[in-house]
Write an enzyme that holds these catalytic residues in place. Structure first.
Site, PDB file in Angstrom:
ATOM      1  N   GLU A  70       0.838  -1.204   0.000  1.00 19.53           N
ATOM      2  CA  GLU A  70       0.000   0.000   0.000  1.00 19.53           C
ATOM      3  C   GLU A  70       0.871   1.251   0.000  1.00 19.53           C
ATOM      4  OE1 GLU A  70      -3.001   0.728   3.063  1.00 19.53           O
ATOM      5  OE2 GLU A  70      -3.726   2.341   1.777  1.00 19.53           O
ATOM      6  N   ASP A  87      -1.227  -4.891   3.004  1.00 19.75           N
ATOM      7  CA  ASP A  87      -1.722  -3.666   3.627  1.00 19.75           C
ATOM      8  C   ASP A  87      -1.301  -3.687   5.098  1.00 19.75           C
ATOM      9  OD1 ASP A  87      -3.050  -1.414   4.404  1.00 19.75           O
ATOM     10  OD2 ASP A  87      -4.959  -1.955   3.489  1.00 19.75           O
ATOM     11  N   ILE A  89      -1.786  -1.487   7.567  1.00 17.19           N
ATOM     12  CA  ILE A  89      -2.945  -1.196   8.431  1.00 17.19           C
ATOM     13  C   ILE A  89      -4.158  -1.040   7.524  1.00 17.19           C
ATOM     14  CG2 ILE A  89      -4.011   0.254  10.207  1.00 17.19           C
ATOM     15  CD1 ILE A  89      -1.358   1.563  10.758  1.00 17.19           C
ATOM     16  N   ASP A  90      -5.057  -1.984   7.588  1.00 20.53           N
ATOM     17  CA  ASP A  90      -6.326  -1.791   6.892  1.00 20.53           C
ATOM     18  C   ASP A  90      -7.332  -1.364   7.954  1.00 20.53           C
ATOM     19  OD1 ASP A  90      -7.953  -1.823   4.551  1.00 20.53           O
ATOM     20  OD2 ASP A  90      -9.013  -3.505   5.461  1.00 20.53           O
ATOM     21  N   THR A  92      -7.232   2.270   8.568  1.00 19.83           N
ATOM     22  CA  THR A  92      -6.388   3.358   9.085  1.00 19.83           C
ATOM     23  C   THR A  92      -7.204   4.432   9.798  1.00 19.83           C
ATOM     24  OG1 THR A  92      -5.171   2.998   7.053  1.00 19.83           O
ATOM     25  CG2 THR A  92      -4.420   4.790   8.434  1.00 19.83           C
ATOM     26  N   ASP A 215      -6.451  -4.033  -0.043  1.00 24.94           N
ATOM     27  CA  ASP A 215      -7.562  -4.078   0.917  1.00 24.94           C
ATOM     28  C   ASP A 215      -8.252  -5.442   0.900  1.00 24.94           C
ATOM     29  OD1 ASP A 215      -7.300  -1.277   1.461  1.00 24.94           O
ATOM     30  OD2 ASP A 215      -8.549  -0.804  -0.271  1.00 24.94           O
TER      31      ASP A 215
HETATM   32  P1  2AM Z   1      -7.099   1.724   4.610  1.00 25.59           P
HETATM   33  O1  2AM Z   1      -7.518   1.788   6.009  1.00 25.59           O
HETATM   34  O2  2AM Z   1      -5.902   0.878   4.400  1.00 25.59           O
HETATM   35  O3  2AM Z   1      -7.018   3.051   3.944  1.00 25.59           O
HETATM   36  C1  2AM Z   1     -12.997   0.748   3.951  1.00 25.59           C
HETATM   37  O4  2AM Z   1     -14.024   1.164   3.161  1.00 25.59           O
HETATM   38  C2  2AM Z   1     -11.751   0.544   3.148  1.00 25.59           C
HETATM   39  O5  2AM Z   1     -11.331   1.696   2.426  1.00 25.59           O
HETATM   40  C3  2AM Z   1     -10.625   0.170   4.053  1.00 25.59           C
HETATM   41  O6  2AM Z   1     -10.169  -1.066   3.669  1.00 25.59           O
HETATM   42  C4  2AM Z   1      -9.630   1.319   3.935  1.00 25.59           C
HETATM   43  O7  2AM Z   1      -8.273   0.908   3.863  1.00 25.59           O
HETATM   44  C5  2AM Z   1      -9.958   1.976   2.664  1.00 25.59           C
HETATM   45  N1  2AM Z   1      -9.692   3.410   2.811  1.00 25.59           N
HETATM   46  C6  2AM Z   1      -9.744   4.146   3.948  1.00 25.59           C
HETATM   47  N2  2AM Z   1      -9.466   5.459   3.719  1.00 25.59           N
HETATM   48  C7  2AM Z   1      -9.227   5.548   2.413  1.00 25.59           C
HETATM   49  C8  2AM Z   1      -8.898   6.630   1.553  1.00 25.59           C
HETATM   50  N3  2AM Z   1      -8.778   7.882   1.998  1.00 25.59           N
HETATM   51  N4  2AM Z   1      -8.731   6.335   0.261  1.00 25.59           N
HETATM   52  C9  2AM Z   1      -8.856   5.090  -0.191  1.00 25.59           C
HETATM   53  N5  2AM Z   1      -9.179   4.024   0.564  1.00 25.59           N
HETATM   54  C10 2AM Z   1      -9.360   4.250   1.834  1.00 25.59           C
HETATM   55 CA    CA Z   2      -6.483  -0.784   3.231  1.00 26.28          CA
END
Ligand code: 2AM
Ligand code: CA
Length: 265
Positions: A70, A87, A89-90, A92, A215
């Protein structure tokens, strides 16, 4: 006693190691909530640190494999046929807000096919893992998707497009189509865990658009190996390319797909 392959052991050990620093940083984040600047910079460094650990551990165990990260993007390996999709931290946003629903997601792709997946939720110490042909597990327990057949009884997870991203209107149409037909909808904020929950039968289905390969790659293996169906919006398996995903137990997948199609028509 579950006998796991060497490959899964490598993936799980890497996840546990990266989780140690992640948990320390999460503890700090909880303290930082009250500061005006907030913990955002801190979280991105936690993310990078976890990714570095995962990369180092996996490289040590399987030196030739490539990576899709990521944060770090694509890193080619000597072995062109295998790569890790990671990933660190999924979830975040959850992590940033001190909400414990986040995980580490690691998948292995071999010759373009997803063959193994690990999703580790450190705060609950929940290790979801699966390897193609060998089943899916939560810690030691074998997983099976839910057996619910009627949409009206189902709990469905989804993701909502973020601020500044396209797809808000389409999402509202999808929601309008699904919401009245199911028992409830959840938005947990980690796609990898949503898929793990479908694999574990906690949720009956999950859909999301605009999602990235890291993700969902590990979660796809979990759902398939627990007897569920996971496809793109056309019913094919190009989820990683299209960023669109629909997962559900075997009885409900077609119905969910149909509802989403009508919403978009
Ligand atoms: P992330 O936490 O690694 O960013 C939830 O709908 C999913 O969308 C999560 O798996 C999350 O992964 C991702 N996500 C969260 N914020 C995001 C962002 N600003 N842009 C794209 N993906 C995002
Ligand atoms: Ca993610």
């Amino acid at each position: 006693m579950v006998i796991r392959s060497a490959l899964l052991n490598v993936m799980m050990a890497a996840a546990r190691k990266a989780a140690r620093s992640l948990l320390r940083d999460y503890g700090e984040v909880e303290n930082l909530q009250v500061s005006r600047k907030g913990p955002a910079d801190f979280v991105s460094s936690a993310d990078l640190k976890a990714e570095k650990t995962l990369r180092a551990e996996l490289k040590k165990a399987r030196p030739g494999f490539g990576f899709l990260l990521e944060e770090g993007g694509e890193v080619a390996g000597d072995d062109k046929s295998q790569r890790w999709i990671i990933d660190p931290i999924d979830g975040t946003t959850n992590f940033l807000h001190g909400i414990p629903n986040f995980c580490i997601s690691i998948a292995l792709e071999r010759d373009g096919e997803l063959v193994a997946g690990v999703v580790y939720q450190p705060l609950g110490d929940e290790m979801f893992h699966a390897e193609k042909g060998a089943g899916a597990f939560l810690n030691e327990r074998r997983l099976r998707v839910s057996a619910r057949r009627k949409l009206e009884d189902t709990l469905i997870a989804t993701g909502i497009p973020f601020h500044g991203r396209p797809g808000h209107e389409v999402f509202l149409k999808e929601l309008a189509a699904v919401m009245p037909t199911v028992a409830g909808i959840r938005r947990f904020g980690s796609a990898a865990l949503d898929l793990a929950y479908v694999a574990a039968g906690r949720c009956d289905g999950y859909w999301e658009a605009g999602i990235k390969p890291w993700d969902i790659a590990a979660g796809v293996v979990l759902v398939r190996e627990s007897g569920g169906y996971v496809t793109d919006y056309d019913g094919g398996s190009r989820m990683l390319d299209t960023g669109e995903i629909v997962a559900a137990n075997d009885h409900l997948h077609q119905s969910l797909l149909r509802l989403l199609k009508t919403a978009r028509a």
